[in-house]
Design a protein around this motif. Structure first.
Motif, PDB file in Angstrom:
ATOM      1  N   CYS A  80       0.842  -1.193   0.000  1.00 16.21           N
ATOM      2  CA  CYS A  80       0.000   0.000   0.000  1.00 16.21           C
ATOM      3  C   CYS A  80       0.880   1.245   0.000  1.00 16.21           C
ATOM      4  CB  CYS A  80      -0.976   0.007   1.175  1.00 16.21           C
ATOM      5  SG  CYS A  80      -0.273  -0.455   2.761  1.00 16.21           S
ATOM      6  N   ALA A  81       0.246   2.350  -0.346  1.00 13.41           N
ATOM      7  CA  ALA A  81       0.965   3.618  -0.429  1.00 13.41           C
ATOM      8  C   ALA A  81      -0.015   4.755  -0.207  1.00 13.41           C
ATOM      9  CB  ALA A  81       1.640   3.757  -1.792  1.00 13.41           C
ATOM     10  N   ALA A  82       0.526   5.915   0.105  1.00 13.01           N
ATOM     11  CA  ALA A  82      -0.300   7.107   0.281  1.00 13.01           C
ATOM     12  C   ALA A  82      -0.759   7.625  -1.080  1.00 13.01           C
ATOM     13  CB  ALA A  82       0.489   8.185   1.019  1.00 13.01           C
ATOM     14  N   PRO A  83      -1.966   8.177  -1.161  1.00 12.71           N
ATOM     15  CA  PRO A  83      -2.431   8.737  -2.434  1.00 12.71           C
ATOM     16  C   PRO A  83      -1.460   9.759  -3.023  1.00 12.71           C
ATOM     17  CG  PRO A  83      -4.251   8.601  -0.883  1.00 12.71           C
ATOM     18  CD  PRO A  83      -3.001   8.247  -0.120  1.00 12.71           C
ATOM     19  N   GLN A 137       5.077   1.934   8.208  1.00 13.97           N
ATOM     20  CA  GLN A 137       3.758   2.470   7.922  1.00 13.97           C
ATOM     21  C   GLN A 137       3.762   3.999   8.042  1.00 13.97           C
ATOM     22  OE1 GLN A 137      -0.323   0.658   8.910  1.00 13.97           O
ATOM     23  NE2 GLN A 137       0.124   1.943  10.659  1.00 13.97           N
ATOM     24  N   GLN A 138       4.446   4.535   9.052  1.00 17.70           N
ATOM     25  CA  GLN A 138       4.526   5.986   9.192  1.00 17.70           C
ATOM     26  C   GLN A 138       5.230   6.612   7.990  1.00 17.70           C
ATOM     27  OE1 GLN A 138       2.053   6.360  11.745  1.00 17.70           O
ATOM     28  NE2 GLN A 138       3.268   8.243  11.677  1.00 17.70           N
ATOM     29  N   GLN A 160       3.615   9.295   5.086  1.00 21.58           N
ATOM     30  CA  GLN A 160       4.240  10.564   4.702  1.00 21.58           C
ATOM     31  C   GLN A 160       4.536  10.633   3.205  1.00 21.58           C
ATOM     32  OE1 GLN A 160       4.625  13.191   6.725  1.00 21.58           O
ATOM     33  NE2 GLN A 160       3.561  11.951   8.263  1.00 21.58           N
ATOM     34  N   GLY A 161       4.207   9.548   2.465  1.00 24.15           N
ATOM     35  CA  GLY A 161       4.410   9.553   1.016  1.00 24.15           C
ATOM     36  C   GLY A 161       5.792   9.148   0.571  1.00 24.15           C
ATOM     37  N   MET A 162       6.525   8.400   1.417  1.00 25.72           N
ATOM     38  CA  MET A 162       7.889   8.026   1.068  1.00 25.72           C
ATOM     39  C   MET A 162       7.961   6.898   0.058  1.00 25.72           C
ATOM     40  SD  MET A 162      10.419   8.351   4.327  1.00 25.72           S
ATOM     41  CE  MET A 162      11.765   7.997   3.192  1.00 25.72           C
ATOM     42  N   ALA A 171      -6.124   6.957   3.988  1.00 31.25           N
ATOM     43  CA  ALA A 171      -4.769   7.494   4.119  1.00 31.25           C
ATOM     44  C   ALA A 171      -3.757   6.642   3.364  1.00 31.25           C
ATOM     45  CB  ALA A 171      -4.376   7.590   5.593  1.00 31.25           C
ATOM     46  N   LEU A 172      -4.067   5.355   3.213  1.00 29.25           N
ATOM     47  CA  LEU A 172      -3.289   4.441   2.373  1.00 29.25           C
ATOM     48  C   LEU A 172      -4.247   3.752   1.410  1.00 29.25           C
ATOM     49  CD1 LEU A 172      -0.957   2.733   5.015  1.00 29.25           C
ATOM     50  CD2 LEU A 172      -0.312   4.536   3.405  1.00 29.25           C
TER      51      LEU A 172
END
Length: 305
Positions: A161-164, A222-223, A227-229, A247-248
């Motif tokens: 998973c990843a941040a949008p 996960q943090q 943050q979009g890393m 958020a993910l």
């Protein structure tokens, strides 16, 4: 006799002492008293290890049986008591222990105010017997040991998973091979290293990713993902809440990652105490037949590429 069995099994006075909550000196004293009572030497001692003499080997099996019978008698006697009480030493991975187990353990202990839970969260694969834990929760990494009894609790499914914001910047990968061009957040305890394995309808893919961020702690990764890393290799139990609130988002959701299992481990040499047995039963009821994190995620749809 119980101390002798532990020393013989662990081949160490110190390890037996940690398991039984005794000092090494006290363990040694009890063994000497037992040898004096039997008028025979049971153990060879050296600076490196402890081993059984011929007499000790002959004594071990009936001694183990007697100890097991005594423990079972104590279990039956205490089972009829008014409630559960005393220390309850538990070890769990930091990610699962901090998210799901802490909540379940608190609800289990509330009706038993005399219980004294000690929850040690650590991602290291600690030896449950050597460190004196009554119960160890393990995600994968089950040791091949006759000294441990194992009870499955739930499947543990991996998920990418990843941040949008990350996907808006770098795009959604359409196939596992596309991960080579992405920033990947890697869990260092994976047995295959940075080789991520995928399966779909009998098709197998192995992709060795370029880890942009590596940690031995799933919460840290996960943090970083939030943050979009990058794209994180996580588990459904850890990522669930952030997947539900958006958020993910899932990545390559039509591919499966290797399935691990969440298991409860305890010493096989003795019957589990009522508090350990009831806690395991409680967790089984919590996580079977479908763990709550997987049930909640059944409604999550992967975004289109």
């Amino acid at each position: 006799m119980e101390i002798f069995v532990e020393v013989a099994r662990l081949k160490s006075f110190s390890a037996a002492g940690r398991r039984l909550g005794l000092s090494r000196a006290l363990v040694s004293k009890h063994i000497l008293q037992l040898e004096e009572k039997l008028n025979v030497r049971l153990l060879h001692r050296s600076t490196r290890e402890v081993s059984l003499t011929d007499a000790g080997q002959a004594y071990l099996e009936p001694c183990s049986a007697a100890v097991t019978q005594a423990q079972e008698a104590a279990r039956i006697a205490t089972q009829s008591g008014a409630g559960l009480a005393g220390p309850l030493r538990i070890q769990a991975p930091s990610s699962f222990g901090s998210t799901w187990l802490a909540d379940a353990l608190a609800r289990f202990c509330l009706p038993h105010p005399q219980l004294q839970p000690l929850l040690h969260v650590d991602d290291a694969l600690l030896d449950p017997i050597e460190h004196g834990f009554d119960l160890t929760i393990r995600v994968g990494g089950i040791p091949d040991s006759r000294a441990l009894a194992i009870r499955p609790l739930a499947p543990c499914r991996g998920i990418l998973c990843a941040a949008p914001a990350y996907l808006e910047r770098y795009g959604m990968p359409e196939a596992p091979q596309a991960l080579r061009a992405h920033r990947c957040l890697h869990f260092s305890h994976l047995t295959d290293g940075t080789a991520w394995r995928f399966a779909r309808a009998g098709e197998q893919r192995v992709v060795r990713v370029d880890a942009a961020f590596t940690s031995n702690n799933g919460l840290v990764l996960q943090q970083a993902a939030l943050q979009g890393m990058g794209i994180v290799y996580s588990t459904t139990f850890l990522a669930m809440r952030h997947l539900l609130d958006g958020a993910l988002v899932p990545v390559l959701a039509d591919w499966e990652l290797p399935l691990n299992h969440l298991s409860a481990l305890y010493p096989a040499s003795r019957q589990p105490s009522p508090k350990v047995r009831q806690l395991i039963d409680f967790l089984v009821a919590e996580y079977q037949p479908v763990p709550p994190w997987d049930a909640a995620l059944a409604t999550v749809q992967a975004p289109s590429a």
